[in-house]
Design an enzyme around this catalytic site. Structure first.
Site, PDB file in Angstrom:
ATOM      1  N   LYS A   1      -7.946  -0.471  -9.561  1.00 30.05           N
ATOM      2  CA  LYS A   1      -8.605  -1.156  -8.439  1.00 30.05           C
ATOM      3  C   LYS A   1      -9.766  -0.304  -7.934  1.00 30.05           C
ATOM      4  O   LYS A   1      -9.581   0.843  -7.547  1.00 30.05           O
ATOM      5  CB  LYS A   1      -7.608  -1.391  -7.304  1.00 30.05           C
ATOM      6  CG  LYS A   1      -8.179  -2.151  -6.110  1.00 30.05           C
ATOM      7  CD  LYS A   1      -7.105  -2.401  -5.072  1.00 30.05           C
ATOM      8  CE  LYS A   1      -7.642  -3.199  -3.894  1.00 30.05           C
ATOM      9  NZ  LYS A   1      -8.644  -2.429  -3.106  1.00 30.05           N
TER      10      LYS A   1
ATOM     11  N   HIS B   1     -13.654  -1.470  -2.142  1.00 28.12           N
ATOM     12  CA  HIS B   1     -12.745  -1.067  -1.065  1.00 28.12           C
ATOM     13  C   HIS B   1     -13.079  -1.804   0.237  1.00 28.12           C
ATOM     14  O   HIS B   1     -12.985  -1.243   1.329  1.00 28.12           O
ATOM     15  CB  HIS B   1     -12.803   0.450  -0.847  1.00 28.12           C
ATOM     16  CG  HIS B   1     -11.472   1.064  -0.514  1.00 28.12           C
ATOM     17  ND1 HIS B   1     -10.662   1.629  -1.451  1.00 28.12           N
ATOM     18  CD2 HIS B   1     -10.800   1.185   0.658  1.00 28.12           C
ATOM     19  CE1 HIS B   1      -9.564   2.097  -0.894  1.00 28.12           C
ATOM     20  NE2 HIS B   1      -9.619   1.825   0.394  1.00 28.12           N
TER      21      HIS B   1
ATOM     22  N   TYR C   1      -2.132   5.565  -4.470  1.00 28.78           N
ATOM     23  CA  TYR C   1      -3.155   6.589  -4.317  1.00 28.78           C
ATOM     24  C   TYR C   1      -2.624   7.854  -4.976  1.00 28.78           C
ATOM     25  O   TYR C   1      -1.447   8.200  -4.805  1.00 28.78           O
ATOM     26  CB  TYR C   1      -3.429   6.886  -2.838  1.00 28.78           C
ATOM     27  CG  TYR C   1      -4.227   5.839  -2.108  1.00 28.78           C
ATOM     28  CD1 TYR C   1      -5.518   5.514  -2.500  1.00 28.78           C
ATOM     29  CD2 TYR C   1      -3.691   5.195  -0.992  1.00 28.78           C
ATOM     30  CE1 TYR C   1      -6.249   4.562  -1.807  1.00 28.78           C
ATOM     31  CE2 TYR C   1      -4.421   4.256  -0.292  1.00 28.78           C
ATOM     32  CZ  TYR C   1      -5.697   3.937  -0.710  1.00 28.78           C
ATOM     33  OH  TYR C   1      -6.432   2.998  -0.021  1.00 28.78           O
TER      34      TYR C   1
ATOM     35  N   SER D   1       0.822  -1.209   0.000  1.00 27.59           N
ATOM     36  CA  SER D   1       0.000   0.000   0.000  1.00 27.59           C
ATOM     37  C   SER D   1       0.854   1.257   0.000  1.00 27.59           C
ATOM     38  O   SER D   1       1.934   1.293   0.615  1.00 27.59           O
ATOM     39  CB  SER D   1      -0.907   0.003   1.239  1.00 27.59           C
ATOM     40  OG  SER D   1      -1.585   1.239   1.374  1.00 27.59           O
TER      41      SER D   1
ATOM     42  N   THR E   1      -5.566   2.711  -7.206  1.00 27.80           N
ATOM     43  CA  THR E   1      -6.877   2.705  -6.554  1.00 27.80           C
ATOM     44  C   THR E   1      -7.687   3.899  -7.038  1.00 27.80           C
ATOM     45  O   THR E   1      -7.237   5.043  -6.945  1.00 27.80           O
ATOM     46  CB  THR E   1      -6.717   2.747  -5.030  1.00 27.80           C
ATOM     47  OG1 THR E   1      -6.077   1.541  -4.601  1.00 27.80           O
ATOM     48  CG2 THR E   1      -8.073   2.843  -4.343  1.00 27.80           C
TER      49      THR E   1
END
Length: 387
Positions: free
Chosen positions: A255, A279, A130, A107, A156
């Site tokens: 995603k 999510h 992100y 992440s 994402t």
């Protein structure tokens, strides 16, 4: 020591070990947690055809995704702040994944930095992005991921703004600052001495390693959700994918796709894959379960790009259910997060081995010899989706 086996076992063990604000962060969803519950219920609604007298003595779980051979069609999904669940937790999870022949997707908001995980693990991991308002920071992050040898990028796309998560406010992780929230967190920490020693004292630094350059200092973890609301970019559109593409020449996976029209746009812009995901029920609480959304998306674009799925997967049989609905691979988040909290790297590795055993049994009992051959022909009929 008696090792937990099922998802419920791991969840219970994690609840006992973690301070409540961390357990609720992993366990919870947004608003009333309707989508969170619907994800699991939708997966359980999928019935498979039991077939007999097929030679399944040489069951093969392996598959190929984005040019990489996986020992089974499974990936560890990105989990923010995973390093707070066990000491330097992202490193432990990455090692367990690599030992079991599946990818670890790191992440952006991991506790460990890209460089730290790269230096501590034997093989490259995959990376999740992100998009922040500061595009210079995004470019630097992509450069660091490429420098670490990350071969696949997951972008994402379902977090333009954070979904309200009331459990995090009640537990003290987020919400207005003040002595009340600090006292609530410290009370929880002191009542969990094993976690306090392993992570609280020995697991420092408690910063989000990849975000140090943009955070301009030590942003407290309980401030993170409000910080993300200020810094993640709600103005991102399909045009911004050209910017990402210009700085990333490897496989790109979007995603957070839940609609066939969005899936077609992802294929049109040249994405290599997508993840049918809401999510983990942590954003739009009024959406369908991911298993419900998967068949239409797979039918719309499954021949043009690689369709993956997550949400509600709790064991190896659930992996097979998602494959039968049209996914080529499955991502899990909460299962590995709870396993990590319960027993570190060894527990994550045991969980993955258990899922492989369960998937192998599911394939055998449906008469399917290879995971890569699983598909809609394994379905017993239209699923009775939750209402």
């Amino acid at each position: 020591m008696v090792w937990p086996h099922s998802f419920t076992d791991l969840r219970d063990a994690a609840r006992r070990r973690l301070p409540r604000f961390l357990f609720d962060y992993v366990d919870g969803g947004s608003f009333d947690q309707v989508a969170l519950a619907r994800n699991a219920a939708a997966v359980r609604a999928v019935a498979l055809r039991q077939r007999v007298l097929n030679d399944v003595s040489e069951a093969d779980l392996s598959t190929d995704l984005f040019g990489h051979r996986l020992d089974m069609p499974l990936m560890l999904a990105p989990v923010g702040m995973g390093g707070m669940l066990r000491r330097r937790g992202e490193i432990q999870a990455a090692r367990a994944a690599q030992a079991n022949g599946v990818p670890f997707v790191m992440s952006t908001v991991a506790l460990c930095s890209i460089d730290e995980v790269m230096n501590a693990t034997p093989a490259p991991f995959w990376f999740q992005l992100y998009v922040a308002k500061d595009r210079g920071f995004v470019m630097d992050l992509l450069t660091r991921a490429k420098g670490a040898g990350c071969p696949v990028l997951f972008m994402t796309v379902d977090l333009p703004v954070p979904g309200p998560r009331w459990r995090d406010q009640r537990s003290g992780l987020s919400g207005p600052p003040g002595l009340t929230g600090q006292w609530r967190r410290w009370t929880q920490i002191l009542s969990h001495p094993h976690w306090a020693l392993d992570v609280g004292l020995r697991g420092k630094p408690h910063t989000l390693g990849n975000l140090v350059p943009i955070m301009k200092g030590n942003v407290r973890l309980n401030d993170f959700l409000s910080w993300s609301g200020r810094n993640f970019d709600p103005s991102v559109t399909w045009k911004d994918l050209e910017f990402i593409r210009s700085h990333w020449d490897g496989p790109l996976v979007l995603k957070g796709i839940m609609d066939p029209e969005d899936a077609r746009r992802a294929a049109d812009i040249g994405a290599d894959g997508l993840v049918v995901s809401n999510h983990g029920g942590r954003q739009l609480d009024a959406t369908t379960g991911t298993a419900e959304a998967l068949p239409a998306i797979a039918a719309a674009v499954g021949e043009r790009l690689t369709v993956l799925a997550d949400g509600g997967v709790r064991n190896g049989l659930d992996i097979l259910r998602m494959l039968a609905l049209g996914a080529k691979g499955v991502m899990i988040g909460r299962p590995w997060a709870f396993a990590l909290a319960a027993g570190g790297e060894e527990a994550v590795s045991r969980m993955l081995a258990q899922m492989a055993t369960e998937l192998r049994a599911g394939l055998a009992l449906t008469g399917c010899g290879r995971a890569r051959d699983a598909g809609p022909h394994l379905l017993a009929g239209p699923p009775a989706w939750p209402r």
